[in-house]
Scaffold this motif. Sequence first.
Motif, PDB file in Angstrom:
ATOM      1  N   ALA A  31      -6.905   4.851  -3.512  1.00  0.00           N
ATOM      2  CA  ALA A  31      -6.859   4.774  -1.767  1.00  0.00           C
ATOM      3  C   ALA A  31      -5.090   3.797  -2.020  1.00  0.00           C
ATOM      4  CB  ALA A  31      -6.965   4.485  -0.484  1.00  0.00           C
ATOM      5  N   ASN A  32      -5.585   2.705  -2.508  1.00  0.00           N
ATOM      6  CA  ASN A  32      -4.882   1.922  -2.863  1.00  0.00           C
ATOM      7  C   ASN A  32      -3.967   1.979  -4.043  1.00  0.00           C
ATOM      8  OD1 ASN A  32      -6.096   0.033  -0.218  1.00  0.00           O
ATOM      9  ND2 ASN A  32      -7.152  -0.906  -1.061  1.00  0.00           N
ATOM     10  N   LYS A  33      -4.230   2.213  -4.830  1.00  0.00           N
ATOM     11  CA  LYS A  33      -3.574   1.880  -5.994  1.00  0.00           C
ATOM     12  C   LYS A  33      -3.282   3.749  -5.988  1.00  0.00           C
ATOM     13  CE  LYS A  33      -2.620   0.702 -10.544  1.00  0.00           C
ATOM     14  NZ  LYS A  33      -1.139  -0.190 -10.308  1.00  0.00           N
ATOM     15  N   ALA A  34      -3.076   4.608  -5.804  1.00  0.00           N
ATOM     16  CA  ALA A  34      -2.420   6.022  -5.407  1.00  0.00           C
ATOM     17  C   ALA A  34      -1.156   5.824  -3.835  1.00  0.00           C
ATOM     18  CB  ALA A  34      -3.121   7.217  -4.964  1.00  0.00           C
ATOM     19  N   ALA A  35      -1.895   5.375  -3.076  1.00  0.00           N
ATOM     20  CA  ALA A  35      -0.117   4.502  -2.102  1.00  0.00           C
ATOM     21  C   ALA A  35       0.211   3.804  -2.810  1.00  0.00           C
ATOM     22  CB  ALA A  35      -0.546   4.538  -0.839  1.00  0.00           C
ATOM     23  N   GLU A  36      -0.271   2.975  -3.833  1.00  0.00           N
ATOM     24  CA  GLU A  36       1.263   2.050  -4.704  1.00  0.00           C
ATOM     25  C   GLU A  36       1.718   2.784  -5.449  1.00  0.00           C
ATOM     26  OE1 GLU A  36       0.669  -1.936  -7.359  1.00  0.00           O
ATOM     27  OE2 GLU A  36      -0.550  -2.184  -5.881  1.00  0.00           O
ATOM     28  N   GLU A  37       1.556   3.616  -6.170  1.00  0.00           N
ATOM     29  CA  GLU A  37       1.849   4.747  -7.363  1.00  0.00           C
ATOM     30  C   GLU A  37       2.781   5.449  -6.683  1.00  0.00           C
ATOM     31  OE1 GLU A  37      -0.441   5.681  -9.108  1.00  0.00           O
ATOM     32  OE2 GLU A  37      -1.493   4.199 -10.759  1.00  0.00           O
ATOM     33  N   ASP A  38       2.474   5.745  -5.300  1.00  0.00           N
ATOM     34  CA  ASP A  38       3.681   6.427  -4.311  1.00  0.00           C
ATOM     35  C   ASP A  38       4.559   5.986  -3.657  1.00  0.00           C
ATOM     36  OD1 ASP A  38       1.972   8.561  -5.380  1.00  0.00           O
ATOM     37  OD2 ASP A  38       1.016   9.361  -3.664  1.00  0.00           O
ATOM     38  N   GLY A  39       4.805   4.735  -3.581  1.00  0.00           N
ATOM     39  CA  GLY A  39       5.332   3.732  -2.738  1.00  0.00           C
ATOM     40  C   GLY A  39       5.579   3.811  -1.131  1.00  0.00           C
ATOM     41  N   ALA A  40       4.233   4.052  -1.163  1.00  0.00           N
ATOM     42  CA  ALA A  40       3.279   4.007   0.760  1.00  0.00           C
ATOM     43  C   ALA A  40       3.301   2.758   1.047  1.00  0.00           C
ATOM     44  CB  ALA A  40       2.795   5.361   0.573  1.00  0.00           C
ATOM     45  N   VAL A  41       2.541   2.054   0.077  1.00  0.00           N
ATOM     46  CA  VAL A  41       2.185   0.323   0.155  1.00  0.00           C
ATOM     47  C   VAL A  41       2.857  -0.188  -0.859  1.00  0.00           C
ATOM     48  CG1 VAL A  41       0.550   1.270   1.882  1.00  0.00           C
ATOM     49  CG2 VAL A  41       0.403   0.716  -0.469  1.00  0.00           C
ATOM     50  N   GLU A  42       3.657  -1.751  -0.193  1.00  0.00           N
ATOM     51  CA  GLU A  42       4.118  -2.075  -1.382  1.00  0.00           C
ATOM     52  C   GLU A  42       2.375  -2.642  -2.275  1.00  0.00           C
ATOM     53  OE1 GLU A  42       7.705  -3.968  -1.465  1.00  0.00           O
ATOM     54  OE2 GLU A  42       7.608  -2.116  -0.115  1.00  0.00           O
ATOM     55  N   PRO A  43       3.161  -3.450  -3.430  1.00  0.00           N
ATOM     56  CA  PRO A  43       2.171  -3.574  -4.708  1.00  0.00           C
ATOM     57  C   PRO A  43       1.158  -4.965  -4.248  1.00  0.00           C
ATOM     58  CG  PRO A  43       4.385  -3.831  -6.201  1.00  0.00           C
ATOM     59  CD  PRO A  43       3.889  -3.091  -3.803  1.00  0.00           C
ATOM     60  N   GLY A  44      -0.191  -4.466  -4.161  1.00  0.00           N
ATOM     61  CA  GLY A  44      -1.349  -5.416  -3.639  1.00  0.00           C
ATOM     62  C   GLY A  44      -1.394  -5.261  -1.985  1.00  0.00           C
ATOM     63  N   GLU A  45      -0.830  -4.909  -1.093  1.00  0.00           N
ATOM     64  CA  GLU A  45      -0.683  -4.338  -0.121  1.00  0.00           C
ATOM     65  C   GLU A  45      -1.720  -3.082   0.521  1.00  0.00           C
ATOM     66  OE1 GLU A  45      -0.495  -6.051   2.637  1.00  0.00           O
ATOM     67  OE2 GLU A  45       1.131  -7.108   1.292  1.00  0.00           O
ATOM     68  N   PRO A  46      -3.053  -3.445   1.293  1.00  0.00           N
ATOM     69  CA  PRO A  46      -4.456  -2.231   1.294  1.00  0.00           C
ATOM     70  C   PRO A  46      -3.753  -1.214   2.155  1.00  0.00           C
ATOM     71  CG  PRO A  46      -4.596  -4.027   2.699  1.00  0.00           C
ATOM     72  CD  PRO A  46      -3.397  -4.612   2.112  1.00  0.00           C
ATOM     73  N   VAL A  47      -3.978   0.365   1.936  1.00  0.00           N
ATOM     74  CA  VAL A  47      -3.260   0.990   2.972  1.00  0.00           C
ATOM     75  C   VAL A  47      -3.973   1.165   4.353  1.00  0.00           C
ATOM     76  CG1 VAL A  47      -3.455   3.250   0.794  1.00  0.00           C
ATOM     77  CG2 VAL A  47      -5.904   2.595   2.098  1.00  0.00           C
ATOM     78  N   PRO A  48      -3.609   1.639   5.345  1.00  0.00           N
ATOM     79  CA  PRO A  48      -4.406   1.116   7.083  1.00  0.00           C
ATOM     80  C   PRO A  48      -5.492   1.984   6.495  1.00  0.00           C
ATOM     81  CG  PRO A  48      -2.051   1.872   7.223  1.00  0.00           C
ATOM     82  CD  PRO A  48      -2.052   2.384   5.005  1.00  0.00           C
ATOM     83  N   ASN A  49      -6.124   1.822   7.360  1.00  0.00           N
ATOM     84  CA  ASN A  49      -7.880   2.330   7.635  1.00  0.00           C
ATOM     85  C   ASN A  49      -9.021   2.923   6.573  1.00  0.00           C
ATOM     86  OD1 ASN A  49      -7.270   1.961  10.533  1.00  0.00           O
ATOM     87  ND2 ASN A  49      -6.110   3.879  10.116  1.00  0.00           N
TER      88      ASN A  49
END
Length: 168
Positions: free
Chosen positions: A68-86
Amino acid sequence: MVGVVAIASGCGDTKTVTETVTVASTTKTGLGPPQERVEYGHIKSLVRTGDHYTLRFDPALLLSGVTANKAAEEDGAVEPGEPVPNDNYVVDEGHRVFTYIVPAGAKVKVLTNKGDPAQLLATPVTAAELAKIVHGTSDLELYEPLDTGVWITVHGDTVRSLDQQYRP
């Protein structure tokens, strides 16, 4: 699959009972896809068609952890190294909708808070009630709307069960 159950009880007057029970196996054998699969996604429509319902379903991926974290990072949904909510992230790149059959007796659970307001319950409902929920004509109050997504267990083209996903 055949199972054998042996039960022994008591002292002195010990009695052993052996019963042979035949149960359906869900283990895949041979070539081809699994017998059953589980998919996450969103209900687009659920309509009565004769003795069953026709489900129009938009599949998606509900990811967690590193995936989830890597996909969200690649999609620009979170900053690199930041975890996704929940610890989850939904990837829904295409909105291709697929058609499935839902028997009237399919197992369906939606999220309610019947009784104690602080208690979230997976409440069993009928396919007919789910159709009302989808159409906005049900009196049942959901804990959160169906757009949180649902899990369907599918055998071929037929939905065996449907469970609403909790999204904090």
